[in-house]
Enzyme design. Structure first.
Site, PDB file in Angstrom:
ATOM      1  CG  HIS A  51      -0.201  -0.433   2.553  1.00 54.92           C
ATOM      2  ND1 HIS A  51       0.551   1.044   3.334  1.00 54.92           N
ATOM      3  CD2 HIS A  51       0.155  -1.252   3.378  1.00 54.92           C
ATOM      4  CE1 HIS A  51       1.249   0.708   4.464  1.00 54.92           C
ATOM      5  NE2 HIS A  51       0.805  -0.569   4.578  1.00 54.92           N
TER       6      HIS A  51
HETATM    7  P1  TYD Z   1      -1.296  -2.668   7.285  1.00 55.18           P
HETATM    8  O1  TYD Z   1      -1.045  -0.674   7.773  1.00 55.18           O
HETATM    9  O2  TYD Z   1      -2.178  -2.962   6.139  1.00 55.18           O
HETATM   10  O3  TYD Z   1       0.005  -3.121   8.153  1.00 55.18           O
HETATM   11  P2  TYD Z   1       0.743  -3.531   7.587  1.00 55.18           P
HETATM   12  O4  TYD Z   1       1.520  -2.529   6.364  1.00 55.18           O
HETATM   13  O5  TYD Z   1       2.232  -4.044   8.037  1.00 55.18           O
HETATM   14  O6  TYD Z   1       0.955  -4.946   6.214  1.00 55.18           O
HETATM   15  O7  TYD Z   1      -2.534  -3.020   8.891  1.00 55.18           O
HETATM   16  C1  TYD Z   1      -3.434  -3.841   8.884  1.00 55.18           C
HETATM   17  C2  TYD Z   1      -4.357  -4.095   9.467  1.00 55.18           C
HETATM   18  O8  TYD Z   1      -4.186  -3.352  11.061  1.00 55.18           O
HETATM   19  C3  TYD Z   1      -5.321  -3.042   8.847  1.00 55.18           C
HETATM   20  O9  TYD Z   1      -6.307  -3.283   8.914  1.00 55.18           O
HETATM   21  C4  TYD Z   1      -5.593  -2.080   9.274  1.00 55.18           C
HETATM   22  C5  TYD Z   1      -5.277  -2.101  10.974  1.00 55.18           C
HETATM   23  N1  TYD Z   1      -4.319  -1.462  11.561  1.00 55.18           N
HETATM   24  C6  TYD Z   1      -5.004  -0.015  12.586  1.00 55.18           C
HETATM   25  O10 TYD Z   1      -5.702  -0.735  12.728  1.00 55.18           O
HETATM   26  N2  TYD Z   1      -4.136   0.228  13.103  1.00 55.18           N
HETATM   27  C7  TYD Z   1      -2.976   0.738  13.191  1.00 55.18           C
HETATM   28  O11 TYD Z   1      -2.619   1.643  13.631  1.00 55.18           O
HETATM   29  C8  TYD Z   1      -2.409   0.000  11.559  1.00 55.18           C
HETATM   30  C9  TYD Z   1      -1.180   0.065  11.177  1.00 55.18           C
HETATM   31  C10 TYD Z   1      -3.647  -1.232  10.906  1.00 55.18           C
END
Ligand code: TYD
Length: 137
Positions: A51
């Site tokens: 992303h």
């Molecule tokens: P995401 O940012 O996509 O994780 P990564 O980049 O490490 O793969 O987040 C994973 C999931 O967690 C997504 O459903 C959003 C949620 N999330 C939160 O609820 N709070 C947060 O502070 C973060 C970073 C993610």
């Protein structure tokens, strides 16, 4: 901009008792810190990220273990391996990121400029490219 995404050296005080690594707003961060989170126990073979963010800025640190992070500004890509606790990677807005090759003991510590806001995410690569072309007339 990909060229603004840089590895930075943290303040690091080491002696026979171990390493003490310091991150200061004025020296390493330069954005208001609104949130800190960290990933642990990432299964080997898992990929994370996939992303971009519209506004959010981050400093990403690997206090333990190692992982790879590939940054992409829509035109070129740059791969970094984070494996040292005193090195951080600054990631500016508008950059697609993918993280992989997590070692079993890897910790991915993220210092972020904004609170969690799903509307700041772009999770589709084609949408990311369209967003960039709109942002750069
Ligand atoms: P995401 O940012 O996509 O994780 P990564 O980049 O490490 O793969 O987040 C994973 C999931 O967690 C997504 O459903 C959003 C949620 N999330 C939160 O609820 N709070 C947060 O502070 C973060 C970073 C993610």
């Amino acid at each position: 901009m990909l060229e603004d995404c840089k590895l930075i050296e943290l303040q690091s005080l080491g002696d026979s008792r171990g390493m003490l690594n310091v991150i200061e707003y004025a020296n390493e961060i330069h954005f208001p810190i609104k949130r800190v989170y960290f990933l642990t126990k990432v299964p080997s073979g898992s990929e994370r990220g996939g992303h971009a963010h519209k506004i959010l800025q981050q400093l990403i640190i690997c206090p333990s273990g190692a992982f790879d992070i590939t940054l992409d500004d829509g035109e070129s890509k740059k791969k970094f391996t984070l494996s040292e606790s005193h090195i951080g990677l600054k990631v500016t807005p508008g950059i697609w990121r993918e993280m992989s090759n997590f070692s079993g003991d890897a910790v991915c510590l993220v210092i972020a400029s904004e609170l969690y806001d799903e509307s700041d995410y772009i999770r589709d690569y084609e949408e990311f490219k369209a967003y960039l072309s709109k942002a750069q007339p």
